[in-house]
Design a protein around this motif. Structure first.
Motif, mmCIF file in Angstrom:
data_model
loop_
_atom_site.group_PDB
_atom_site.id
_atom_site.type_symbol
_atom_site.label_atom_id
_atom_site.label_comp_id
_atom_site.label_asym_id
_atom_site.label_seq_id
_atom_site.Cartn_x
_atom_site.Cartn_y
_atom_site.Cartn_z
ATOM 1 N N ALA A 181 0.830 -1.205 0.000
ATOM 2 C CA ALA A 181 0.000 0.000 0.000
ATOM 3 C C ALA A 181 0.869 1.262 0.000
ATOM 4 N N MET A 182 1.984 1.209 0.739
ATOM 5 C CA MET A 182 2.895 2.364 0.730
ATOM 6 C C MET A 182 3.538 2.526 -0.646
ATOM 7 N N HIS A 183 3.877 1.411 -1.282
ATOM 8 C CA HIS A 183 4.396 1.490 -2.657
ATOM 9 C C HIS A 183 3.375 2.186 -3.561
ATOM 10 N N ALA A 184 2.119 1.756 -3.461
ATOM 11 C CA ALA A 184 1.079 2.306 -4.334
ATOM 12 C C ALA A 184 0.965 3.815 -4.164
ATOM 13 N N ALA A 185 0.998 4.276 -2.912
ATOM 14 C CA ALA A 185 0.888 5.716 -2.658
ATOM 15 C C ALA A 185 2.099 6.466 -3.211
ATOM 16 N N LYS A 186 3.292 5.889 -3.051
ATOM 17 C CA LYS A 186 4.511 6.543 -3.541
ATOM 18 C C LYS A 186 4.517 6.633 -5.063
ATOM 19 N N VAL A 187 4.079 5.571 -5.724
ATOM 20 C CA VAL A 187 4.046 5.592 -7.188
ATOM 21 C C VAL A 187 3.059 6.655 -7.668
ATOM 22 N N ARG A 188 1.927 6.779 -6.967
ATOM 23 C CA ARG A 188 0.972 7.822 -7.341
ATOM 24 C C ARG A 188 1.605 9.208 -7.180
ATOM 25 N N TYR A 189 2.374 9.394 -6.131
ATOM 26 C CA TYR A 189 3.055 10.671 -5.916
ATOM 27 C C TYR A 189 3.985 10.976 -7.088
ATOM 28 N N LEU A 190 4.739 9.955 -7.527
ATOM 29 C CA LEU A 190 5.653 10.155 -8.660
ATOM 30 C C LEU A 190 4.886 10.500 -9.933
ATOM 31 N N ALA A 191 3.648 9.998 -10.030
ATOM 32 C CA ALA A 191 2.830 10.265 -11.220
ATOM 33 C C ALA A 191 2.058 11.571 -11.106
ATOM 34 N N GLY A 192 2.225 12.285 -9.982
ATOM 35 C CA GLY A 192 1.522 13.555 -9.797
ATOM 36 C C GLY A 192 0.062 13.386 -9.453
ATOM 37 N N MET A 193 -0.254 12.245 -8.836
ATOM 38 C CA MET A 193 -1.649 11.949 -8.509
ATOM 39 C C MET A 193 -1.866 11.965 -6.997
ATOM 40 N N LYS A 194 -3.144 11.910 -6.595
ATOM 41 C CA LYS A 194 -3.471 11.709 -5.188
ATOM 42 C C LYS A 194 -3.003 10.317 -4.768
ATOM 43 N N GLY A 195 -2.784 10.129 -3.489
ATOM 44 C CA GLY A 195 -2.218 8.868 -3.018
ATOM 45 C C GLY A 195 -3.193 7.739 -2.876
ATOM 46 N N TRP A 196 -4.434 7.945 -3.284
ATOM 47 C CA TRP A 196 -5.447 6.909 -3.119
ATOM 48 C C TRP A 196 -6.270 6.772 -4.392
ATOM 49 N N ILE A 197 -7.051 5.688 -4.442
ATOM 50 C CA ILE A 197 -7.869 5.393 -5.624
ATOM 51 C C ILE A 197 -9.178 6.183 -5.550
ATOM 52 N N THR A 198 -9.530 6.837 -6.655
ATOM 53 C CA THR A 198 -10.806 7.538 -6.744
ATOM 54 C C THR A 198 -11.751 6.743 -7.623
ATOM 55 N N SER A 199 -12.867 6.319 -7.033
ATOM 56 C CA SER A 199 -13.883 5.571 -7.775
ATOM 57 C C SER A 199 -13.217 4.404 -8.509
ATOM 58 N N SER A 200 -13.522 4.226 -9.797
ATOM 59 C CA SER A 200 -12.931 3.124 -10.574
ATOM 60 C C SER A 200 -11.942 3.641 -11.600
ATOM 61 N N MET A 201 -11.297 4.773 -11.280
ATOM 62 C CA MET A 201 -10.390 5.397 -12.241
ATOM 63 C C MET A 201 -9.021 4.714 -12.205
ATOM 64 N N GLY A 202 -8.506 4.380 -13.364
ATOM 65 C CA GLY A 202 -7.190 3.760 -13.458
ATOM 66 C C GLY A 202 -7.146 2.739 -14.563
ATOM 67 N N ALA A 203 -5.954 2.300 -14.907
ATOM 68 C CA ALA A 203 -5.766 1.331 -15.980
ATOM 69 C C ALA A 203 -4.725 0.295 -15.548
ATOM 70 N N PRO A 204 -4.905 -0.953 -16.005
ATOM 71 C CA PRO A 204 -6.049 -1.509 -16.749
ATOM 72 C C PRO A 204 -7.327 -1.452 -15.910
ATOM 73 N N ALA A 205 -8.458 -1.319 -16.589
ATOM 74 C CA ALA A 205 -9.731 -1.093 -15.906
ATOM 75 C C ALA A 205 -10.074 -2.213 -14.933
ATOM 76 N N ALA A 206 -9.649 -3.444 -15.244
ATOM 77 C CA ALA A 206 -10.000 -4.584 -14.385
ATOM 78 C C ALA A 206 -9.430 -4.441 -12.975
#
Length: 254
Positions: A181-206
């Motif tokens: 979970a910490m990895h996921a938040a850090k990668v989002r930071y590197l991508a300029g995103m919020k650190g958590w998932i919003t709704s069903s946004m993201g790829a691959p959609a599954a």
């Protein structure tokens, strides 16, 4: 990890745990753990204990091998990514550390499973050509890194009920889960995103299917709090079933 506490927890559900350990006394086991911990080999030692005492059960074996397959995928992804020359600066520093974590997860799971561990599969990180520039385009690399980390987080959560009968194994799985979970938040930071998932946004959609949830424990949190559904979805992360995870991972198997 507190190894003595883990052994104590095991003993609560299995009074014969120490007798399962071949030719050693309780004091000898813990002293041996301490020596190995100082040398940085505690996960391997812990894995050996689990292998002897619990990992032979079918359900636990299945879950551990399922987790091992995911960790193989993540470790290989970062091994190739770090070696590709694509990453620089903060990204390179971050992904080198994540690479170490994922390879450590592989080592401890393989040690716990012993001879029952599944073989490492071959991987195609282009997903049959869907991501042809995964190791030459930073944005594509971040997309797949994010997807693999989020899949790992949700997969461990989905398998937690199957480990309730093996609390020591469950504890280790949750320790890995929180790091993913910490990895996921850090990668989002590197991508300029919020650190958590919003709704069903993201790829691959599954990966993000069924994440736009506002009902928790039978309560509509959006109605209860007046918060927008997207904001409510950010406050909770949903599990993925084994079948859902396999459907996500299969395109990346060579």
């Amino acid at each position: 990890m507190n190894l003595q506490n883990i052994l104590n927890e095991i003993e609560k559900v299995d009074a014969d745990v120490y007798e399962r350990l071949d030719h050693v006394t309780r004091r000898h086991v813990f002293q041996n753990f301490l020596k190995k911990a100082v040398l940085g080999a505690a996960p391997v030692a812990f894995g050996a204990i689990l292998n002897k005492s619990y990992a032979q059960t079918n359900i636990v074996n299945d879950v551990l091998n399922f987790a091992l397959t995911l960790e193989y995928l993540e470790a290989e992804f970062y091994n190739r990514g770090v070696a590709s020359g694509l990453l620089t600066g903060e990204a390179l520093t971050t992904f080198r550390q994540i690479q170490k974590h994922e390879n450590s997860h592989v080592a401890v799971l393989k040690s716990a499973l012993g001879g029952a561990a599944v073989m490492k599969p071959n991987f195609d990180f282009t997903a049959k050509g869907t991501y042809p520039d995964v190791f030459s385009n930073y944005r594509t690399f971040l997309t797949l890194s994010q997807a693999f980390e989020d899949t790992g987080v949700r997969a461990y959560k989905g398998q937690a009920p199957n480990l309730m009968s093996a609390p020591a194994v469950l504890q280790v799985a949750l320790q890995i889960h929180s790091v993913e979970a910490m990895h996921a938040a850090k990668v989002r930071y590197l991508a300029g995103m919020k650190g958590w998932i919003t709704s069903s946004m993201g790829a691959p959609a599954a990966v993000y299917a069924d994440d736009a949830v506002v009902m928790q424990a039978g309560v509509n949190v959006a109605s209860l709090t007046g918060m927008a559904p997207d904001r409510v979805s950010e406050a909770f992360d949903e599990p993925l079933s084994k079948e859902q995870v396999l459907a996500i991972v299969t395109p990346f198997l060579a």
